[in-house]
Design a protein around this motif. Structure first.
Motif, PDB file in Angstrom:
ATOM      1  N   THR A   1      32.012  44.941  45.072  1.00 10.40           N
ATOM      2  CA  THR A   1      31.132  46.109  45.156  1.00 10.40           C
ATOM      3  C   THR A   1      29.745  45.829  44.572  1.00 10.40           C
ATOM      4  N   ASP A   2      29.505  44.588  44.209  1.00  3.76           N
ATOM      5  CA  ASP A   2      28.226  44.199  43.621  1.00  3.76           C
ATOM      6  C   ASP A   2      27.173  44.069  44.722  1.00  3.76           C
ATOM      7  N   VAL A   3      26.234  45.004  44.744  1.00  2.00           N
ATOM      8  CA  VAL A   3      25.204  45.036  45.787  1.00  2.00           C
ATOM      9  C   VAL A   3      24.348  43.773  45.759  1.00  2.00           C
ATOM     10  N   ASP A   4      24.104  43.209  44.590  1.00  2.00           N
ATOM     11  CA  ASP A   4      23.309  41.978  44.505  1.00  2.00           C
ATOM     12  C   ASP A   4      23.997  40.827  45.231  1.00  2.00           C
ATOM     13  N   ILE A   5      25.312  40.729  45.094  1.00  2.00           N
ATOM     14  CA  ILE A   5      26.058  39.676  45.804  1.00  2.00           C
ATOM     15  C   ILE A   5      25.950  39.896  47.309  1.00  2.00           C
ATOM     16  N   MET A   6      26.068  41.161  47.726  1.00  2.00           N
ATOM     17  CA  MET A   6      25.960  41.471  49.157  1.00  2.00           C
ATOM     18  C   MET A   6      24.585  41.086  49.698  1.00  2.00           C
ATOM     19  N   LYS A   7      23.535  41.396  48.933  1.00  2.00           N
ATOM     20  CA  LYS A   7      22.174  41.048  49.351  1.00  2.00           C
ATOM     21  C   LYS A   7      21.991  39.537  49.441  1.00  2.00           C
ATOM     22  N   GLU A   8      22.555  38.806  48.457  1.00  2.00           N
ATOM     23  CA  GLU A   8      22.464  37.340  48.462  1.00  2.00           C
ATOM     24  C   GLU A   8      23.102  36.755  49.716  1.00  2.00           C
ATOM     25  N   LYS A   9      24.162  37.398  50.214  1.00  2.00           N
ATOM     26  CA  LYS A   9      24.848  36.920  51.406  1.00  2.00           C
ATOM     27  C   LYS A   9      24.160  37.411  52.687  1.00  2.00           C
ATOM     28  N   GLY A  10      23.126  38.239  52.536  1.00  2.00           N
ATOM     29  CA  GLY A  10      22.395  38.739  53.687  1.00  2.00           C
ATOM     30  C   GLY A  10      22.982  40.002  54.294  1.00  2.00           C
ATOM     31  N   PHE A  11      23.904  40.643  53.591  1.00  2.00           N
ATOM     32  CA  PHE A  11      24.518  41.877  54.086  1.00  2.00           C
ATOM     33  C   PHE A  11      23.618  43.053  53.734  1.00  2.00           C
ATOM     34  N   ASN A  12      23.325  43.898  54.724  1.00  2.00           N
ATOM     35  CA  ASN A  12      22.485  45.062  54.462  1.00  2.00           C
ATOM     36  C   ASN A  12      23.187  46.366  54.819  1.00  2.00           C
ATOM     37  N   GLU A  13      24.506  46.289  55.002  1.00  2.00           N
ATOM     38  CA  GLU A  13      25.307  47.478  55.273  1.00  2.00           C
ATOM     39  C   GLU A  13      26.709  47.253  54.729  1.00  2.00           C
ATOM     40  N   ALA A  14      27.463  48.321  54.659  1.00  2.00           N
ATOM     41  CA  ALA A  14      28.847  48.237  54.217  1.00  2.00           C
ATOM     42  C   ALA A  14      29.670  49.164  55.096  1.00  2.00           C
ATOM     43  N   PRO A  15      30.910  48.862  55.324  1.00  2.00           N
ATOM     44  CA  PRO A  15      31.639  47.711  54.807  1.00  2.00           C
ATOM     45  C   PRO A  15      31.397  46.451  55.636  1.00  2.00           C
ATOM     46  N   ILE A  16      31.576  45.345  54.987  1.00  2.00           N
ATOM     47  CA  ILE A  16      31.613  44.030  55.615  1.00  2.00           C
ATOM     48  C   ILE A  16      32.908  43.389  55.144  1.00  2.00           C
ATOM     49  N   MET A  17      33.572  42.689  56.031  1.00  2.00           N
ATOM     50  CA  MET A  17      34.822  42.036  55.641  1.00  2.00           C
ATOM     51  C   MET A  17      34.769  40.583  56.076  1.00  2.00           C
ATOM     52  N   GLU A  18      35.208  39.714  55.191  1.00  2.00           N
ATOM     53  CA  GLU A  18      35.364  38.297  55.535  1.00  2.00           C
ATOM     54  C   GLU A  18      36.854  38.021  55.623  1.00  2.00           C
ATOM     55  N   ILE A  19      37.254  37.482  56.758  1.00  2.00           N
ATOM     56  CA  ILE A  19      38.645  37.098  56.956  1.00  2.00           C
ATOM     57  C   ILE A  19      38.650  35.606  57.211  1.00  2.00           C
ATOM     58  N   ASN A  20      39.219  34.863  56.250  1.00  2.00           N
ATOM     59  CA  ASN A  20      39.211  33.400  56.351  1.00  2.00           C
ATOM     60  C   ASN A  20      37.810  32.889  56.690  1.00  2.00           C
ATOM     61  N   ASP A  21      36.808  33.419  55.993  1.00  2.00           N
ATOM     62  CA  ASP A  21      35.409  33.017  56.113  1.00  2.00           C
ATOM     63  C   ASP A  21      34.723  33.465  57.405  1.00  2.00           C
ATOM     64  N   LYS A  22      35.386  34.281  58.234  1.00  2.00           N
ATOM     65  CA  LYS A  22      34.739  34.886  59.400  1.00  2.00           C
ATOM     66  C   LYS A  22      34.239  36.261  58.965  1.00  2.00           C
ATOM     67  N   THR A  23      32.956  36.542  59.216  1.00  2.00           N
ATOM     68  CA  THR A  23      32.342  37.786  58.766  1.00  2.00           C
ATOM     69  C   THR A  23      32.426  38.857  59.855  1.00  2.00           C
ATOM     70  N   LEU A  24      32.913  40.040  59.456  1.00  2.00           N
ATOM     71  CA  LEU A  24      33.056  41.165  60.368  1.00  2.00           C
ATOM     72  C   LEU A  24      32.227  42.347  59.877  1.00  2.00           C
ATOM     73  N   ASP A  25      31.455  42.954  60.792  1.00  2.00           N
ATOM     74  CA  ASP A  25      30.785  44.202  60.436  1.00  2.00           C
ATOM     75  C   ASP A  25      31.761  45.346  60.707  1.00  2.00           C
ATOM     76  N   TYR A  26      31.321  46.585  60.516  1.00  2.00           N
ATOM     77  CA  TYR A  26      32.244  47.712  60.625  1.00  2.00           C
ATOM     78  C   TYR A  26      32.911  47.796  62.002  1.00  2.00           C
ATOM     79  N   GLY A  27      32.149  47.604  63.062  1.00  2.00           N
ATOM     80  CA  GLY A  27      32.738  47.648  64.402  1.00  2.00           C
ATOM     81  C   GLY A  27      33.807  46.584  64.592  1.00  2.00           C
ATOM     82  N   ASP A  28      33.538  45.383  64.089  1.00  2.00           N
ATOM     83  CA  ASP A  28      34.516  44.297  64.173  1.00  2.00           C
ATOM     84  C   ASP A  28      35.738  44.591  63.303  1.00  2.00           C
ATOM     85  N   ILE A  29      35.514  45.229  62.150  1.00  2.00           N
ATOM     86  CA  ILE A  29      36.631  45.597  61.267  1.00  2.00           C
ATOM     87  C   ILE A  29      37.564  46.558  61.993  1.00  2.00           C
ATOM     88  N   VAL A  30      36.979  47.562  62.648  1.00  2.00           N
ATOM     89  CA  VAL A  30      37.782  48.547  63.390  1.00  2.00           C
ATOM     90  C   VAL A  30      38.609  47.837  64.461  1.00  2.00           C
TER      91      VAL A  30
END
Length: 79
Positions: free
Chosen positions: A34-63
């Motif tokens: 939940t650390d916004v600074d970590i999210m910013k460092e990774k280039g994430f500008n929205e939530a939720p974001i999920m990483e599954i085995n290092d694959k990044t999913l935005d909310y639509g992909d999560i659904v």
């Protein structure tokens, strides 16, 4: 191979709460960040974001991932 899931969320995000609720209902193991600074460092500008085995999913992909795995808000819906 065990699936590694990292969920990036915020405390005020309603979509994050729904995703967490679904994962918890189905006893899916995940790490939450939940650390916004970590999210910013990774280039994430929205939530939720999920990483599954290092694959990044935005909310639509999560659904889509939740649907593909038959996860829903109803306990025991996983087939």
């Amino acid at each position: 191979m065990e699936t590694k899931i990292v969920l990036y969320s915020t405390n005020t995000c309603s979509r994050c709460k729904i995703v967490k609720q679904i994962l918890n209902i189905h006893n899916v193991k995940y790490t939450e960040i939940t650390d916004v600074d970590i999210m910013k460092e990774k280039g994430f500008n929205e939530a939720p974001i999920m990483e599954i085995n290092d694959k990044t999913l935005d909310y639509g992909d999560i659904v889509e991932w939740l649907k593909e795995n038959n996860y829903s808000l109803i306990r025991g819906d996983k087939k």
